[in-house]
Enzyme design. Sequence first.
Site, mmCIF file in Angstrom:
data_model
loop_
_atom_site.group_PDB
_atom_site.id
_atom_site.type_symbol
_atom_site.label_atom_id
_atom_site.label_comp_id
_atom_site.label_asym_id
_atom_site.label_seq_id
_atom_site.Cartn_x
_atom_site.Cartn_y
_atom_site.Cartn_z
ATOM 1 N N GLY A 15 -4.256 3.020 7.311
ATOM 2 C CA GLY A 15 -4.891 1.867 7.954
ATOM 3 C C GLY A 15 -4.396 1.708 9.380
ATOM 4 O O GLY A 15 -3.836 2.636 9.954
ATOM 5 N N THR A 27 -2.589 -2.891 1.323
ATOM 6 C CA THR A 27 -4.029 -2.745 1.112
ATOM 7 C C THR A 27 -4.427 -1.291 1.339
ATOM 8 O O THR A 27 -4.150 -0.730 2.400
ATOM 9 C CB THR A 27 -4.832 -3.632 2.088
ATOM 10 N N GLU A 79 -10.584 -2.996 2.505
ATOM 11 C CA GLU A 79 -9.201 -2.808 2.070
ATOM 12 C C GLU A 79 -8.985 -3.416 0.692
ATOM 13 O O GLU A 79 -9.337 -4.566 0.456
ATOM 14 C CB GLU A 79 -8.248 -3.506 3.051
ATOM 15 N N TYR A 91 -1.813 7.618 -0.507
ATOM 16 C CA TYR A 91 -2.682 8.095 0.573
ATOM 17 C C TYR A 91 -3.295 9.439 0.170
ATOM 18 O O TYR A 91 -2.624 10.276 -0.431
ATOM 19 C CB TYR A 91 -1.880 8.293 1.864
ATOM 20 N N LYS A 107 -10.877 -16.042 7.052
ATOM 21 C CA LYS A 107 -10.381 -17.232 7.735
ATOM 22 C C LYS A 107 -9.273 -16.844 8.687
ATOM 23 O O LYS A 107 -8.634 -15.821 8.514
ATOM 24 C CB LYS A 107 -9.767 -18.209 6.707
HETATM 25 P P1 ADP Z 1 -2.133 0.883 5.904
HETATM 26 O O1 ADP Z 1 -2.205 0.140 7.190
HETATM 27 O O2 ADP Z 1 -1.888 2.361 6.064
HETATM 28 O O3 ADP Z 1 -3.314 0.604 5.008
HETATM 29 P P2 ADP Z 1 -0.577 -0.889 4.152
HETATM 30 O O4 ADP Z 1 0.665 -1.624 4.569
HETATM 31 O O5 ADP Z 1 -1.824 -1.697 3.974
HETATM 32 O O6 ADP Z 1 -0.807 0.316 5.169
HETATM 33 O O7 ADP Z 1 -0.232 -0.106 2.801
HETATM 34 C C1 ADP Z 1 -1.269 0.551 2.121
HETATM 35 C C2 ADP Z 1 -0.793 1.696 1.253
HETATM 36 O O8 ADP Z 1 0.176 1.264 0.301
HETATM 37 C C3 ADP Z 1 -1.949 2.248 0.413
HETATM 38 O O9 ADP Z 1 -2.697 3.205 1.132
HETATM 39 C C4 ADP Z 1 -1.216 2.848 -0.787
HETATM 40 O O10 ADP Z 1 -0.894 4.216 -0.543
HETATM 41 C C5 ADP Z 1 0.059 2.032 -0.888
HETATM 42 N N1 ADP Z 1 0.092 1.055 -2.007
HETATM 43 C C6 ADP Z 1 1.161 0.893 -2.841
HETATM 44 N N2 ADP Z 1 0.918 -0.065 -3.748
HETATM 45 C C7 ADP Z 1 -0.337 -0.540 -3.501
HETATM 46 C C8 ADP Z 1 -1.148 -1.554 -4.130
HETATM 47 N N3 ADP Z 1 -0.685 -2.276 -5.180
HETATM 48 N N4 ADP Z 1 -2.391 -1.776 -3.620
HETATM 49 C C9 ADP Z 1 -2.833 -1.064 -2.553
HETATM 50 N N5 ADP Z 1 -2.113 -0.101 -1.925
HETATM 51 C C10 ADP Z 1 -0.869 0.172 -2.388
HETATM 52 MG MG MG Z 2 -3.990 -1.366 4.523
#
Ligand code: ADP
Ligand code: MG
Length: 154
Positions: A15, A27, A79, A91, A107
Amino acid sequence: MRHLPYFCRGEVVKGFGRGSKELGIPTANFSEQVVESFPPDISTGIYYGWACVGSGDVHKMVLSIGWNPFYRNTKKSVETHIIHTFKEDFYGEILSIVIVGYIRPEKNFDSLEALISAIQEDIEEAKRQLDLPEHRKLKEDNFFHLPEGKIVNN
Ligand code: ADP
Ligand code: MG
């Protein structure tokens, strides 16, 4: 709401580092290509549904469809926060989701605390909604039990 339930499958990509994980609410982001396959008139906001990583178990989730800051808010981002604790990041794996219902529009929040508490409420609402028999049955949908390997958006 139009378009629901909405079935979607695609790769989890990096992300834009909004620090969701640091807030305890990671997310899993879909690629631009998957997002573009969504109905263009689908409302932004927070939704609930079911999600599964690879051929793993099906879990409850909350999902945000928002404006992507990367493209100056001209494109959407999708997301998924899966309501489950994973041992590792996923990932590059295929995430399958069914979007079941709508919770609220997007919001702006005055503080991080207000944002986090709104998300916690969204998660509680998602859990309650998904326990209803008509929503629970989508967890058993054949969509989640297809052979792996094929990316289908719909
Ligand atoms: P990014 O900006 O890369 O999306 P995030 O801080 O949103 O980073 O973290 C997302 C990543 O966390 C997901 O791509 C996944 O690999 C990992 N992850 C671990 N646990 C969860 C969860 N419960 N729900 C969603 N993603 C998760
Ligand atoms: Mg994310």
